[in-house]
Write a protein that holds these residues in place. Structure first.
Motif, mmCIF file in Angstrom:
data_model
loop_
_atom_site.group_PDB
_atom_site.id
_atom_site.type_symbol
_atom_site.label_atom_id
_atom_site.label_comp_id
_atom_site.label_asym_id
_atom_site.label_seq_id
_atom_site.Cartn_x
_atom_site.Cartn_y
_atom_site.Cartn_z
ATOM 1 N N LEU A 1 0.853 -1.361 -0.054
ATOM 2 C CA LEU A 1 -0.133 0.006 0.004
ATOM 3 C C LEU A 1 0.752 1.388 0.029
ATOM 4 C CD1 LEU A 1 -2.938 -0.925 2.642
ATOM 5 C CD2 LEU A 1 -3.124 -0.714 -0.065
ATOM 6 N N GLN A 2 2.072 1.382 0.502
ATOM 7 C CA GLN A 2 2.947 2.323 0.833
ATOM 8 C C GLN A 2 3.594 2.538 -0.660
ATOM 9 O OE1 GLN A 2 5.746 1.156 3.815
ATOM 10 N NE2 GLN A 2 4.275 2.351 5.441
ATOM 11 N N VAL A 3 3.837 1.376 -1.413
ATOM 12 C CA VAL A 3 4.601 1.442 -2.730
ATOM 13 C C VAL A 3 3.485 1.946 -3.651
ATOM 14 C CG1 VAL A 3 5.253 -0.021 -4.687
ATOM 15 C CG2 VAL A 3 6.030 -0.584 -2.380
ATOM 16 N N LEU A 4 2.180 1.729 -3.434
ATOM 17 C CA LEU A 4 0.990 2.056 -4.300
ATOM 18 C C LEU A 4 1.063 3.566 -4.289
ATOM 19 C CD1 LEU A 4 -1.977 -0.186 -4.400
ATOM 20 C CD2 LEU A 4 -0.850 0.381 -6.456
ATOM 21 N N THR A 5 1.107 4.224 -3.018
ATOM 22 C CA THR A 5 1.011 5.720 -2.711
ATOM 23 C C THR A 5 2.304 6.319 -3.517
ATOM 24 O OG1 THR A 5 0.096 5.297 -0.430
ATOM 25 C CG2 THR A 5 1.238 7.435 -0.851
ATOM 26 N N LYS A 6 3.584 5.466 -3.256
ATOM 27 C CA LYS A 6 4.626 6.124 -4.058
ATOM 28 C C LYS A 6 4.533 6.340 -5.477
ATOM 29 C CE LYS A 6 7.731 7.343 -2.500
ATOM 30 N NZ LYS A 6 8.280 8.543 -1.996
ATOM 31 N N ILE A 7 3.921 5.368 -5.937
ATOM 32 C CA ILE A 7 3.568 5.262 -7.374
ATOM 33 C C ILE A 7 2.728 6.321 -7.825
ATOM 34 C CG2 ILE A 7 2.396 4.169 -9.417
ATOM 35 C CD1 ILE A 7 3.499 1.589 -8.310
ATOM 36 N N GLU A 8 1.679 6.763 -7.255
ATOM 37 C CA GLU A 8 0.824 7.968 -7.292
ATOM 38 C C GLU A 8 1.576 9.266 -7.149
ATOM 39 O OE1 GLU A 8 -2.280 7.439 -4.729
ATOM 40 O OE2 GLU A 8 -3.236 5.757 -5.514
ATOM 41 N N GLU A 9 2.396 9.164 -6.266
ATOM 42 C CA GLU A 9 3.281 10.440 -6.050
ATOM 43 C C GLU A 9 4.345 10.673 -7.444
ATOM 44 O OE1 GLU A 9 5.700 10.241 -2.742
ATOM 45 O OE2 GLU A 9 3.864 10.243 -1.025
ATOM 46 N N ASP B 1 5.800 8.203 -16.358
ATOM 47 C CA ASP B 1 4.605 7.742 -17.277
ATOM 48 C C ASP B 1 4.903 6.295 -17.340
ATOM 49 O OD1 ASP B 1 6.786 8.150 -18.992
ATOM 50 O OD2 ASP B 1 5.583 9.831 -19.992
ATOM 51 N N ARG B 2 6.156 5.700 -17.007
ATOM 52 C CA ARG B 2 6.198 4.175 -17.344
ATOM 53 C C ARG B 2 6.584 3.662 -15.774
ATOM 54 N NH1 ARG B 2 10.415 2.509 -21.968
ATOM 55 N NH2 ARG B 2 8.710 3.466 -23.093
ATOM 56 N N ILE B 3 5.986 2.552 -15.413
ATOM 57 C CA ILE B 3 6.505 1.782 -14.188
ATOM 58 C C ILE B 3 6.819 0.458 -14.541
ATOM 59 C CG2 ILE B 3 5.635 1.227 -11.803
ATOM 60 C CD1 ILE B 3 5.861 4.349 -12.402
ATOM 61 N N VAL B 4 7.924 -0.201 -14.236
ATOM 62 C CA VAL B 4 8.388 -1.321 -14.665
ATOM 63 C C VAL B 4 8.608 -2.191 -13.272
ATOM 64 C CG1 VAL B 4 9.982 -2.783 -15.709
ATOM 65 C CG2 VAL B 4 9.036 -0.572 -16.696
ATOM 66 N N LEU B 5 8.249 -3.222 -13.118
ATOM 67 C CA LEU B 5 8.760 -4.210 -12.054
ATOM 68 C C LEU B 5 9.903 -5.272 -12.495
ATOM 69 C CD1 LEU B 5 4.993 -5.419 -10.550
ATOM 70 C CD2 LEU B 5 6.298 -3.048 -10.263
ATOM 71 N N PHE B 6 10.727 -5.536 -11.646
ATOM 72 C CA PHE B 6 11.900 -6.508 -11.878
ATOM 73 C C PHE B 6 11.816 -7.190 -10.736
ATOM 74 C CE2 PHE B 6 13.324 -2.600 -14.301
ATOM 75 C CZ PHE B 6 13.475 -3.218 -15.441
ATOM 76 N N TYR B 7 11.559 -8.542 -10.950
ATOM 77 C CA TYR B 7 11.478 -9.624 -9.750
ATOM 78 C C TYR B 7 11.788 -10.912 -10.236
ATOM 79 C CZ TYR B 7 6.803 -10.254 -11.491
ATOM 80 O OH TYR B 7 5.800 -10.536 -12.427
ATOM 81 N N ASN B 8 12.320 -12.001 -9.412
ATOM 82 C CA ASN B 8 12.646 -13.402 -9.803
ATOM 83 C C ASN B 8 11.247 -14.071 -9.669
ATOM 84 O OD1 ASN B 8 15.398 -13.384 -10.398
ATOM 85 N ND2 ASN B 8 15.745 -12.794 -8.263
ATOM 86 N N ILE B 9 11.081 -15.228 -10.637
ATOM 87 C CA ILE B 9 10.020 -15.868 -10.289
ATOM 88 C C ILE B 9 10.458 -17.335 -10.436
ATOM 89 C CG2 ILE B 9 8.467 -14.293 -11.810
ATOM 90 C CD1 ILE B 9 9.012 -16.027 -14.119
ATOM 91 N N ARG C 1 -6.736 0.240 -9.733
ATOM 92 C CA ARG C 1 -6.068 0.182 -8.540
ATOM 93 C C ARG C 1 -6.015 -1.124 -7.825
ATOM 94 N NH1 ARG C 1 -4.234 3.940 -4.752
ATOM 95 N NH2 ARG C 1 -4.051 3.069 -2.475
ATOM 96 N N GLN C 2 -6.985 -1.861 -7.903
ATOM 97 C CA GLN C 2 -6.969 -3.419 -7.597
ATOM 98 C C GLN C 2 -5.983 -4.120 -8.416
ATOM 99 O OE1 GLN C 2 -8.270 -4.967 -4.700
ATOM 100 N NE2 GLN C 2 -8.808 -2.645 -4.245
ATOM 101 N N PHE C 3 -6.036 -4.002 -9.669
ATOM 102 C CA PHE C 3 -5.025 -4.466 -10.684
ATOM 103 C C PHE C 3 -3.498 -4.196 -10.042
ATOM 104 C CE2 PHE C 3 -2.816 -4.989 -14.663
ATOM 105 C CZ PHE C 3 -3.097 -6.313 -14.911
ATOM 106 N N MET C 4 -3.426 -3.047 -9.959
ATOM 107 C CA MET C 4 -1.976 -2.690 -9.790
ATOM 108 C C MET C 4 -1.439 -3.439 -8.248
ATOM 109 S SD MET C 4 -1.943 1.348 -10.903
ATOM 110 C CE MET C 4 -0.241 1.456 -10.520
ATOM 111 N N PHE C 5 -2.510 -3.322 -7.473
ATOM 112 C CA PHE C 5 -2.173 -3.830 -6.106
ATOM 113 C C PHE C 5 -1.894 -5.533 -6.383
ATOM 114 C CE2 PHE C 5 -3.385 -6.066 -2.199
ATOM 115 C CZ PHE C 5 -2.473 -5.575 -1.369
#
Length: 296
Positions: free
Chosen positions: A150-158, A166-174, A225-229
């Motif tokens: 939820l804090q990360v979502l708030t940061k994205i809005e900021e 205008d471009r948000i990318v996630l990097f993670y291991n699967i 917002r739910q999809f982003m969360f």
């Protein structure tokens, strides 16, 4: 005798370490199963969100409510690492992958804003010359993860409102089969227009399409917002599963090394003990012969 005591202490230490490694292996295995079950539940959650978006799109024919296309070409990168160590090259791999892909996007460092989850990956990025704007720590339970995201979502809005990112990318291991994993990239924003158009054209399974009473734009924003969360939550859970898979593999290697070391110590201990017994017997024989010769 002193050498035997030293070897005995070394053997005891190795046995304690082996017990600790086995405990960590068990915990890692349990965590992998737990996070795997969470991933399955999250995919069901995604289906529910997609159905909601599909309903909105079908009730607004001809209108595609998509965010605006890229203008500033500023990048917000969210990189998922680990909070704990003893997980092999888990953090090094995702850090190198993220840097490589950011370079391929041809976005200069001045236009990159990086946020990390897990302090272990932060040092890897900073050593490579990347600037990490903010770092979030998280607890490996549901409430801790939810609060952090939820804090990360708030940061994205900021980022979007104040920095015009205008471009948000996630990097993670699967996680992959066989206690392995691989790095992954997910483009969170801008939203995929083709995906939305596909939802609008998708055939509804029942006879009637559900309706809604609230404003369609408010509903759409809420679902997005739910999809982003969901996307953030899935990324973190899959990263945690991968972290534990890496830790399990590391502990398996460590256990093998400990067993080899124990075998070496046992052989050394037995040889030293045998030498000690032989020396004692020789001393007894030598003493006996000396006494016998003296009597003669």
């Amino acid at each position: 005798m002193e050498q035997l005591e030293i070897l005995k202490r070394k053997i005891d230490n190795e046995k304690e370490l082996k017990s600790l490694v086995r405990t960590m292996k068990t915990l890692a295995f349990i965590s992998i199963r737990e996070y795997g079950q969470m991933v399955g539940s999250l995919h069901e959650y995604r289906k529910a969100i997609e159905m909601g978006l599909e309903v909105v799109m079908k009730n607004v024919p001809g209108e595609v409510m998509i965010v605006e296309p890229l203008k500033k070409n500023r990048l917000g990168a969210i990189i998922f690492g680990s909070e704990q160590g003893m997980c092999g090259k888990f953090n090094e791999i995702i850090a190198e992958f993220a840097i490589k892909n950011m370079d391929e996007l041809e976005i200069i460092k001045d236009k990159r804003t990086i946020l990390t989850l897990g302090d272990r990956v932060t040092s890897q990025l900073e050593e490579a010359g990347e600037i990490v704007e903010e770092q979030f720590s998280f607890m490996g339970n549901h409430s801790g993860i939810t609060q952090t995201l939820l804090q990360v979502l708030t940061k994205i809005e900021e980022w979007r409102s104040e920095l015009e990112i205008d471009r948000i990318v996630l990097f993670y291991n699967i996680p992959m089969p066989g206690s392995s994993y691989r790095p992954h990239i997910l483009h969170l924003l801008p939203l995929d227009k083709e995906w939305f158009e596909g939802l609008a054209k998708k055939k509804w399974e029942s006879r009637s399409i559900p309706t809604f009473t609230m404003d369609r734009y408010d509903l759409f924003d809420s679902l997005i917002r739910q999809f982003m969360f969901f996307s953030l939550y899935l990324a973190l859970v899959e990263s945690l599963a991968s972290e534990n898979a890496s830790r399990l593999a590391s502990m398996q290697k460590a256990e093998k090394n400990i067993e080899e070391r124990l075998n070496e110590l046992h052989i050394q201990y037995n040889n030293t003990r045998q030498s000690s017994i032989t020396m004692e017997l020789l001393d007894v024989v030598t003493g006996f012969e000396a006494l016998t010769n003296k009597k003669r």
